[in-house]
Scaffold this motif. Structure first.
Motif, PDB file in Angstrom:
ATOM      1  N   SER A 359       0.910  -1.176  -0.006  1.00 46.01           N
ATOM      2  CA  SER A 359      -0.051  -0.014   0.021  1.00 46.01           C
ATOM      3  C   SER A 359       0.877   1.349   0.007  1.00 46.01           C
ATOM      4  O   SER A 359       0.581   2.166  -0.740  1.00 46.01           O
ATOM      5  N   CYS A 360       1.920   1.103   0.910  1.00 44.86           N
ATOM      6  CA  CYS A 360       2.708   2.388   0.803  1.00 44.86           C
ATOM      7  C   CYS A 360       3.681   2.646  -0.498  1.00 44.86           C
ATOM      8  O   CYS A 360       3.681   3.722  -1.056  1.00 44.86           O
ATOM      9  N   VAL A 361       3.944   1.667  -1.057  1.00 44.88           N
ATOM     10  CA  VAL A 361       4.637   1.769  -2.311  1.00 44.88           C
ATOM     11  C   VAL A 361       3.646   2.264  -3.587  1.00 44.88           C
ATOM     12  O   VAL A 361       4.152   3.082  -4.186  1.00 44.88           O
ATOM     13  N   LEU A 362       2.445   1.826  -3.590  1.00 46.00           N
ATOM     14  CA  LEU A 362       1.340   2.195  -4.427  1.00 46.00           C
ATOM     15  C   LEU A 362       1.188   3.695  -4.291  1.00 46.00           C
ATOM     16  O   LEU A 362       1.129   4.430  -5.321  1.00 46.00           O
ATOM     17  N   LEU A 363       0.970   4.097  -3.074  1.00 44.40           N
ATOM     18  CA  LEU A 363       0.795   5.591  -2.890  1.00 44.40           C
ATOM     19  C   LEU A 363       1.868   6.440  -3.258  1.00 44.40           C
ATOM     20  O   LEU A 363       1.755   7.356  -3.766  1.00 44.40           O
ATOM     21  N   ALA A 364       3.062   5.899  -2.796  1.00 40.23           N
ATOM     22  CA  ALA A 364       4.363   6.467  -3.091  1.00 40.23           C
ATOM     23  C   ALA A 364       4.511   6.607  -4.655  1.00 40.23           C
ATOM     24  O   ALA A 364       4.895   7.840  -5.207  1.00 40.23           O
ATOM     25  N   CYS A 365       4.291   5.714  -5.399  1.00 41.41           N
ATOM     26  CA  CYS A 365       4.574   5.727  -6.875  1.00 41.41           C
ATOM     27  C   CYS A 365       3.377   6.633  -7.493  1.00 41.41           C
ATOM     28  O   CYS A 365       3.893   7.339  -8.262  1.00 41.41           O
ATOM     29  N   SER A 366       2.298   6.525  -6.759  1.00 37.84           N
ATOM     30  CA  SER A 366       1.314   7.496  -7.517  1.00 37.84           C
ATOM     31  C   SER A 366       1.715   8.920  -7.258  1.00 37.84           C
ATOM     32  O   SER A 366       1.407   9.762  -8.336  1.00 37.84           O
TER      33      SER A 366
END
Length: 435
Positions: A359-366
């Protein structure tokens, strides 16, 4: 539940209407994460301009949507904003109704299994309660309508929203048990982007399960149902292709739409895996690796269908995720559709291993997509490697998310059959390893 759903729809439409009237609309419509060379609204407008001049919209390398889309917007171009908002509303309501019906079926199966005493005593805590399942349909609609990816896709007037609406209607008609409508909507989705053809397998498995037809290659009833479904599906597809020919008067759209999707000639950056790889590819290797990349979407259908033949609804979720990750021109709108299904599998959270990290990776990438794009294109202090790195990380995070849910689903099913607390022969606690 009608009042909360109505309030949710009003809030979602209000947000979209406000953004349509803001100065952000033009900026969003240019974002490569939100639109692709196929779904971009400006390309639809250019195709309409060519059509109005009496020129085939497929005569150049501008328009790559299907003929039905351009002829639909020939009449609805002045109401485009309403059309895209309506598409999101239809998608959310269809998902809401489908998940509500699916939960009823799950509860019914659980009840029969409990009455038949099929579950071990220590696995009863894994059983889903009606209270737990009550708000799941509303959460699904909320996850879709209020997802920033969906909102951005709608404001950009990406035709991906229309594809999502068709897929949601396919899911609804499948869950409701309507074989003909399921085949027609799946045919429409395939007509739009080819890749949904992989959803044939879960749809047929679901209907066979619903009609108590055993998945057995030696049974005549098995093959007879496949022939029936494929006849309706291919018949509908034949009608659409012929209708497109009569509208245009030529077959120019076939290479411009389907050839474009499969051959990937436009290497405009997006959130997919194709563009950077083929920009760096030597031409004489291109065909081989193109086949390898495209096979990815279709290949996983076989092992997943074998493993999940008893769970076709979860298989649909897995197939939607695979399509959104491995298709040639993905957008955030594709990701939003399968993310909307996550509340359906909320009971798997206790078995998820990497959900916080992913979840953190997806948010950071977005958040980093627009930053690295600005550094590359406008500031000139970065290059394409930076943007592709974040794209690659985004796709790896999606793969980890989907595989984590796959693992959690299989583990829960194993515990429901064999008990939650496994013991070795000597009485010590056993460790479950899924291979």
């Amino acid at each position: 539940m009608a009042a909360p759903l109505t309030l949710l729809l009003i809030v979602a439409v209000t947000i979209r209407a406000a953004l349509f009237r803001s100065s952000l609309a033009e900026l969003i419509a240019e974002r490569v994460e939100v639109v692709s060379p196929i779904t971009a609204w400006k390309r639809v407008v250019e195709g309409l301009a060519l059509l109005d001049l009496g020129v085939s919209p497929y005569s150049g390398d501008v328009f790559h949507e299907t003929p039905l889309i351009i002829y639909m917007f020939h009449f609805l171009v002045d109401y485009a904003e309403i059309t895209f908002m309506l598409a999101d509303v239809i998608t959310a309501v269809a998902l809401y109704m489908a998940v509500k019906e699916y939960n009823k079926q799950v509860f019914r199966k659980q009840k029969f299994a409990l009455e038949a005493d099929r579950y071990p005593m220590d696995s009863l805590e894994l059983i889903r309660s009606p209270k737990e399942m009550y708000y799941v349909p509303l959460k699904v609609a909320m996850f879709y309508l209020l997802n920033p990816f969906t909102i951005l896709s709608c404001v950009a007037k990406s035709t991906c929203g229309l594809n999502n609406a068709v897929l949601a209607l396919f899911f609804l008609s499948t869950i409701k048990g309507n074989v003909l409508l399921s085949a027609i909507f799946l045919c429409l989705a395939t007509y739009q982007s080819i890749y949904p053809i992989t959803l044939c397998a879960p749809a047929m498995l679901y209907f066979m399960q619903r009609q108590y037809i055993p998945v057995n290659f030696r049974r005549v009833s098995f093959w007879w149902f496949i022939v029936q479904y494929l006849f309706m599906y291919l018949g509908s597809l034949f009608v659409l292709i012929c209708l497109s020919f009569f509208l245009l008067g030529s077959w120019d759209y076939l290479p411009s739409v389907y050839g474009f999707i499969l051959s990937v000639p436009d290497l405009t950056p997006n959130i997919g895996l194709f563009w950077y790889f083929f920009a760096e590819m030597f031409e004489h290797f291109r065909l081989f690796f193109l086949c390898v990349f495209q096979i990815n979407v279709f290949f996983y259908t076989i092992p997943l269908s074998i493993k999940l033949k008893e769970h076709p609804v979860f298989l649909i979720f897995m197939q939607l995720a695979v399509i959104s990750i491995f298709k040639s021109y993905p957008t955030v709108g594709d990701v939003a559709l399968y993310l909307a299904f996550l509340p359906v599998w909320s009971h798997l959270h206790r078995f998820l291993r990497n959900i916080f990290l992913v979840s953190c990776v997806l948010l950071a990438c977005s958040a980093l997509f627009p930053v690295l794009w600005h550094l590359w294109i406008y500031a000139g202090s970065a290059n394409s490697n930076f943007y592709y790195a974040i794209t690659l990380l985004f796709n790896v995070a999606q793969i980890l998310l989907v595989s984590d849910y796959f693992y959690a689903f299989l583990r829960r099913e194993h515990h429901l059959t064999n008990g939650l607390y496994l013991k070795r022969k000597d009485g010590s606690e056993a460790t479950l390893i899924l291979k």
